[in-house]
Design a protein around this motif. Sequence first.
Motif, PDB file in Angstrom:
ATOM      1  N   ASP A  77       0.601  -3.895  -8.385  1.00  0.00           N
ATOM      2  CA  ASP A  77      -0.370  -3.008  -7.726  1.00  0.00           C
ATOM      3  C   ASP A  77      -0.601  -1.653  -8.392  1.00  0.00           C
ATOM      4  O   ASP A  77      -1.736  -1.244  -8.596  1.00  0.00           O
ATOM      5  N   PHE A  78       0.479  -0.914  -8.682  1.00  0.00           N
ATOM      6  CA  PHE A  78       0.351   0.496  -9.017  1.00  0.00           C
ATOM      7  C   PHE A  78       0.208   0.745 -10.514  1.00  0.00           C
ATOM      8  O   PHE A  78       1.192   0.818 -11.262  1.00  0.00           O
ATOM      9  N   VAL A 123      -2.190  -7.458 -10.141  1.00  0.00           N
ATOM     10  CA  VAL A 123      -3.029  -7.069  -9.018  1.00  0.00           C
ATOM     11  C   VAL A 123      -3.480  -8.286  -8.227  1.00  0.00           C
ATOM     12  O   VAL A 123      -3.500  -9.414  -8.729  1.00  0.00           O
ATOM     13  N   GLY A 124      -3.844  -8.013  -6.961  1.00  0.00           N
ATOM     14  CA  GLY A 124      -4.370  -9.054  -6.096  1.00  0.00           C
ATOM     15  C   GLY A 124      -5.876  -8.953  -5.985  1.00  0.00           C
ATOM     16  O   GLY A 124      -6.513  -8.115  -6.631  1.00  0.00           O
ATOM     17  N   GLN A 125      -6.428  -9.755  -5.114  1.00  0.00           N
ATOM     18  CA  GLN A 125      -7.876  -9.801  -4.969  1.00  0.00           C
ATOM     19  C   GLN A 125      -8.451  -8.532  -4.346  1.00  0.00           C
ATOM     20  O   GLN A 125      -9.627  -8.218  -4.546  1.00  0.00           O
ATOM     21  N   ASP A 126      -7.636  -7.774  -3.619  1.00  0.00           N
ATOM     22  CA  ASP A 126      -8.113  -6.557  -2.964  1.00  0.00           C
ATOM     23  C   ASP A 126      -7.618  -5.291  -3.653  1.00  0.00           C
ATOM     24  O   ASP A 126      -7.729  -4.191  -3.102  1.00  0.00           O
ATOM     25  N   CYS A 139      -3.373 -11.411 -12.434  1.00  0.00           N
ATOM     26  CA  CYS A 139      -4.207 -11.364 -11.234  1.00  0.00           C
ATOM     27  C   CYS A 139      -3.914 -12.572 -10.349  1.00  0.00           C
ATOM     28  O   CYS A 139      -3.975 -13.716 -10.810  1.00  0.00           O
ATOM     29  N   SER A 140      -3.617 -12.310  -9.079  1.00  0.00           N
ATOM     30  CA  SER A 140      -3.382 -13.388  -8.122  1.00  0.00           C
ATOM     31  C   SER A 140      -4.685 -14.088  -7.795  1.00  0.00           C
ATOM     32  O   SER A 140      -5.702 -13.434  -7.554  1.00  0.00           O
ATOM     33  N   THR A 141      -4.669 -15.405  -7.787  1.00  0.00           N
ATOM     34  CA  THR A 141      -5.869 -16.176  -7.444  1.00  0.00           C
ATOM     35  C   THR A 141      -5.517 -17.262  -6.438  1.00  0.00           C
ATOM     36  O   THR A 141      -4.405 -17.788  -6.440  1.00  0.00           O
ATOM     37  N   ASP A 150       0.828  -9.585   3.376  1.00  0.00           N
ATOM     38  CA  ASP A 150      -0.603  -9.873   3.458  1.00  0.00           C
ATOM     39  C   ASP A 150      -0.982 -11.164   2.741  1.00  0.00           C
ATOM     40  O   ASP A 150      -2.113 -11.348   2.302  1.00  0.00           O
ATOM     41  N   ALA A 151      -0.009 -12.071   2.629  1.00  0.00           N
ATOM     42  CA  ALA A 151      -0.278 -13.326   1.925  1.00  0.00           C
ATOM     43  C   ALA A 151      -1.310 -14.161   2.681  1.00  0.00           C
ATOM     44  O   ALA A 151      -1.324 -14.199   3.912  1.00  0.00           O
ATOM     45  N   CYS A 152      -2.157 -14.832   1.920  1.00  0.00           N
ATOM     46  CA  CYS A 152      -3.129 -15.721   2.546  1.00  0.00           C
ATOM     47  C   CYS A 152      -2.447 -17.042   2.893  1.00  0.00           C
ATOM     48  O   CYS A 152      -1.273 -17.264   2.569  1.00  0.00           O
ATOM     49  N   ASP A 153      -3.188 -17.915   3.541  1.00  0.00           N
ATOM     50  CA  ASP A 153      -2.639 -19.224   3.875  1.00  0.00           C
ATOM     51  C   ASP A 153      -2.348 -20.002   2.591  1.00  0.00           C
ATOM     52  O   ASP A 153      -2.994 -19.769   1.562  1.00  0.00           O
TER      53      ASP A 153
END
Length: 227
Positions: A85-86, A100-103, A121-123, A153-156
Amino acid sequence: MNPSDKQKSRKGKPVFPAGIYGILGEKFSLGRTNAETARQMVSGGIDILQYREKSHLKSRKIMLEECLEIRRITRDAGVIFIVNDFLDIALMAEADGVHVGQDDLPVKKIRELAPHLMVGCSTHSPEQAAKAISDGADYIGVGPLFGTQTKEDACDPVGIEYLEYVAKTHDFPFVAIGGIKRHNLGEVLSRGATTVCLITEIIGAEDIHRQIKEIRKVMATWSPSGS
């Protein structure tokens, strides 16, 4: 061994390795500090190490101090060090890269500001994978494959099918991540993953050295090199 001793890509950045991608997080580390866990993971033979903490749990100052210490640990061992992230902390700690993630910050902007950094990058879908690659990511995260509690904040879960899709359609570095344990590692490897991230399975182990050794035994059955 210094990072300069490791194989470099044409752009001067470390080559994304096959093997075990570790992620730090004190919440799951049985009372060990991130630095203590990092030392054990590095001495146990981890291939790449990511620092992942959240600003609502720790101040940026403390995170920077931890990253500076972990940078010394990883640099001495020649292990690639990534900050999640940082971007500012990654730069100040002289990390090898940022994830980094999608947001989070766009890959393209990071590439403009810090062209020397490895960017991950997380996808979670074919469309996100294609965009991350076209935007200039050096590697992508593929997951979460299974349910996970380590990321607030992980997605499904995206399922093992997405991993298989990426492995078959993209000749591009990626790390399989999300809920991977020793009991389902074989399934992940059989679908084409060569770099895998097991988080609590490693940092939550009583004996990190032994756990990494056992994970490598499983990986050796799927790779001629045993990486």
